[in-house]
Design a protein around this motif. Structure first.
Motif, PDB file in Angstrom:
ATOM      1  N   ASP A  43       0.791  -1.221   0.000  1.00 35.48           N
ATOM      2  CA  ASP A  43       0.000   0.000   0.000  1.00 35.48           C
ATOM      3  C   ASP A  43       0.829   1.279   0.000  1.00 35.48           C
ATOM      4  O   ASP A  43       0.288   2.370  -0.150  1.00 35.48           O
ATOM      5  CB  ASP A  43      -0.997   0.000   1.153  1.00 35.48           C
ATOM      6  CG  ASP A  43      -0.342  -0.161   2.519  1.00 35.48           C
ATOM      7  OD1 ASP A  43       0.876   0.087   2.652  1.00 35.48           O
ATOM      8  OD2 ASP A  43      -1.057  -0.559   3.454  1.00 35.48           O
ATOM      9  N   MET A  46       0.235   4.021  -2.393  1.00 42.07           N
ATOM     10  CA  MET A  46      -0.864   4.962  -2.171  1.00 42.07           C
ATOM     11  C   MET A  46      -0.693   5.710  -0.852  1.00 42.07           C
ATOM     12  O   MET A  46      -1.647   6.297  -0.348  1.00 42.07           O
ATOM     13  CB  MET A  46      -2.201   4.206  -2.166  1.00 42.07           C
ATOM     14  CG  MET A  46      -2.441   3.475  -3.458  1.00 42.07           C
ATOM     15  SD  MET A  46      -3.926   2.435  -3.545  1.00 42.07           S
ATOM     16  CE  MET A  46      -4.481   2.227  -1.897  1.00 42.07           C
ATOM     17  N   ARG A 113      -8.258  -9.356 -11.573  1.00 41.80           N
ATOM     18  CA  ARG A 113      -8.429  -8.157 -12.408  1.00 41.80           C
ATOM     19  C   ARG A 113      -8.979  -8.607 -13.757  1.00 41.80           C
ATOM     20  O   ARG A 113      -8.621  -9.678 -14.247  1.00 41.80           O
ATOM     21  CB  ARG A 113      -7.092  -7.447 -12.610  1.00 41.80           C
ATOM     22  CG  ARG A 113      -6.566  -6.830 -11.345  1.00 41.80           C
ATOM     23  CD  ARG A 113      -5.192  -6.245 -11.575  1.00 41.80           C
ATOM     24  NE  ARG A 113      -4.891  -5.312 -10.509  1.00 41.80           N
ATOM     25  CZ  ARG A 113      -4.095  -4.279 -10.634  1.00 41.80           C
ATOM     26  NH1 ARG A 113      -3.488  -4.038 -11.792  1.00 41.80           N
ATOM     27  NH2 ARG A 113      -3.872  -3.479  -9.627  1.00 41.80           N
ATOM     28  N   ARG A 117     -12.077  -3.496 -15.602  1.00 42.03           N
ATOM     29  CA  ARG A 117     -11.489  -2.617 -14.577  1.00 42.03           C
ATOM     30  C   ARG A 117     -11.320  -1.203 -15.121  1.00 42.03           C
ATOM     31  O   ARG A 117     -10.720  -0.986 -16.168  1.00 42.03           O
ATOM     32  CB  ARG A 117     -10.141  -3.227 -14.180  1.00 42.03           C
ATOM     33  CG  ARG A 117      -9.413  -2.556 -13.109  1.00 42.03           C
ATOM     34  CD  ARG A 117      -8.217  -3.420 -12.736  1.00 42.03           C
ATOM     35  NE  ARG A 117      -7.237  -3.467 -13.782  1.00 42.03           N
ATOM     36  CZ  ARG A 117      -6.079  -2.813 -13.750  1.00 42.03           C
ATOM     37  NH1 ARG A 117      -5.774  -2.094 -12.709  1.00 42.03           N
ATOM     38  NH2 ARG A 117      -5.242  -2.895 -14.746  1.00 42.03           N
ATOM     39  N   TRP A 121      -7.359   0.000  -8.670  1.00 43.23           N
ATOM     40  CA  TRP A 121      -7.742  -0.726  -7.463  1.00 43.23           C
ATOM     41  C   TRP A 121      -8.998  -1.565  -7.645  1.00 43.23           C
ATOM     42  O   TRP A 121      -9.434  -2.232  -6.726  1.00 43.23           O
ATOM     43  CB  TRP A 121      -7.918   0.248  -6.296  1.00 43.23           C
ATOM     44  CG  TRP A 121      -8.823   1.397  -6.607  1.00 43.23           C
ATOM     45  CD1 TRP A 121     -10.192   1.421  -6.500  1.00 43.23           C
ATOM     46  CD2 TRP A 121      -8.443   2.674  -7.088  1.00 43.23           C
ATOM     47  NE1 TRP A 121     -10.684   2.637  -6.890  1.00 43.23           N
ATOM     48  CE2 TRP A 121      -9.619   3.443  -7.264  1.00 43.23           C
ATOM     49  CE3 TRP A 121      -7.216   3.270  -7.394  1.00 43.23           C
ATOM     50  CZ2 TRP A 121      -9.613   4.754  -7.723  1.00 43.23           C
ATOM     51  CZ3 TRP A 121      -7.225   4.578  -7.861  1.00 43.23           C
ATOM     52  CH2 TRP A 121      -8.403   5.298  -8.015  1.00 43.23           C
ATOM     53  N   HIS A 122      -9.598  -1.563  -8.824  1.00 39.10           N
ATOM     54  CA  HIS A 122     -10.788  -2.384  -9.081  1.00 39.10           C
ATOM     55  C   HIS A 122     -10.402  -3.853  -9.235  1.00 39.10           C
ATOM     56  O   HIS A 122      -9.433  -4.184  -9.917  1.00 39.10           O
ATOM     57  CB  HIS A 122     -11.495  -1.931 -10.348  1.00 39.10           C
ATOM     58  CG  HIS A 122     -12.250  -0.658 -10.180  1.00 39.10           C
ATOM     59  ND1 HIS A 122     -12.894  -0.047 -11.218  1.00 39.10           N
ATOM     60  CD2 HIS A 122     -12.485   0.131  -9.098  1.00 39.10           C
ATOM     61  CE1 HIS A 122     -13.487   1.052 -10.801  1.00 39.10           C
ATOM     62  NE2 HIS A 122     -13.243   1.186  -9.511  1.00 39.10           N
ATOM     63  N   SER A 123     -11.198  -4.720  -8.616  1.00 37.86           N
ATOM     64  CA  SER A 123     -10.953  -6.159  -8.723  1.00 37.86           C
ATOM     65  C   SER A 123     -12.202  -6.917  -8.285  1.00 37.86           C
ATOM     66  O   SER A 123     -13.166  -6.331  -7.792  1.00 37.86           O
ATOM     67  CB  SER A 123      -9.770  -6.573  -7.837  1.00 37.86           C
ATOM     68  OG  SER A 123     -10.061  -6.334  -6.470  1.00 37.86           O
ATOM     69  N   SER A 147     -15.332  -5.284  -6.242  1.00 33.22           N
ATOM     70  CA  SER A 147     -14.841  -4.393  -5.187  1.00 33.22           C
ATOM     71  C   SER A 147     -15.531  -3.040  -5.200  1.00 33.22           C
ATOM     72  O   SER A 147     -15.535  -2.349  -4.185  1.00 33.22           O
ATOM     73  CB  SER A 147     -13.328  -4.192  -5.334  1.00 33.22           C
ATOM     74  OG  SER A 147     -13.028  -3.553  -6.570  1.00 33.22           O
ATOM     75  N   TYR A 168      -5.068  -8.341   3.418  1.00 29.89           N
ATOM     76  CA  TYR A 168      -5.839  -7.131   3.151  1.00 29.89           C
ATOM     77  C   TYR A 168      -6.820  -6.771   4.253  1.00 29.89           C
ATOM     78  O   TYR A 168      -7.402  -7.650   4.892  1.00 29.89           O
ATOM     79  CB  TYR A 168      -6.620  -7.350   1.845  1.00 29.89           C
ATOM     80  CG  TYR A 168      -7.660  -6.321   1.517  1.00 29.89           C
ATOM     81  CD1 TYR A 168      -7.290  -5.068   1.058  1.00 29.89           C
ATOM     82  CD2 TYR A 168      -9.008  -6.607   1.668  1.00 29.89           C
ATOM     83  CE1 TYR A 168      -8.248  -4.117   0.751  1.00 29.89           C
ATOM     84  CE2 TYR A 168      -9.975  -5.662   1.356  1.00 29.89           C
ATOM     85  CZ  TYR A 168      -9.587  -4.422   0.895  1.00 29.89           C
ATOM     86  OH  TYR A 168     -10.534  -3.484   0.596  1.00 29.89           O
TER      87      TYR A 168
END
Length: 187
Positions: A43, A46, A113, A117, A121-123, A147, A168
């Protein structure tokens, strides 16, 4: 042999050859050159503060990837992961993923993924528990959830572009070993 990756971008791809689909197809056994197919991400990309690493090890005649570290939700963080791209998607007959895993009794995720997407961060996500003994876990593709609301609620195997193993979402010490990744085919 131990090979460690501390950071990385997508450095490799898994490929499933056409015509090789069968119920016991292992597409990754984490042996020769696995470090060229899998990358470690945390992470910190970010602003988060989780720390860990990815090693490729051998013990008792088995090769495996090991994700180990501390997941922290401080500073909007909360993950460490290793992932690989998928070239050309998976066969349309793919009904699920088969994992051979071991760990410290914690829950982990597989993130998928797809071509749908819209953001990095989309999954699609499904969880499993990694017990202290090696075990095989089957995850039906239908059990993966989107997600974010921007994603369609379902996906097709042919649209899969990547797979990640992820610690996570909460503060904990992660120790996940994965020796095999396979496909479960529809009957």
């Amino acid at each position: 042999m131990t090979m460690t990756l501390k950071t990385g971008a997508m450095i490799g791809f898994l490929t499933v050859a056409a015509g090789e689909a069968r119920a016991d197809l292992w597409i990754e056994t984490f042996d020769a050159d696995a470090q060229q197919r899998w990358s470690y991400v945390q992470d910190g990309v970010m602003g988060g503060v989780s720390e860990g690493d990815l090693t490729f090890e051998e013990a008792d005649g088995a090769s495996f990837a090991r994700l180990k570290g501390r997941v922290s939700t401080d500073n909007n963080g909360g993950f460490i992961q290793f992932r690989a791209g998928i070239r050309g998607g998976l066969p349309s007959e793919t009904a699920g993923l088969r994992l051979r895993v071991k760990g410290n009794g914690e829950s982990y995720y597989v993130f998928i993924r797809t071509t749908d997407r819209k953001r990095p961060w989309h999954s699609y996500r499904a969880s499993f528990t990694a017990t202290e003994d090696w075990r095989v876990v089957d995850l039906d593709l239908a059990s993966f959830t989107a997600s974010h609301a921007e994603l369609p609620q379902t996906f097709t195997p042919e649209n899969i572009t990547g797979i990640g193993f992820v610690a996570y979402g909460r503060d904990f010490d992660a120790d996940l070993l994965v020796s095999d990744l396979g496909l479960v085919m529809a009957q």
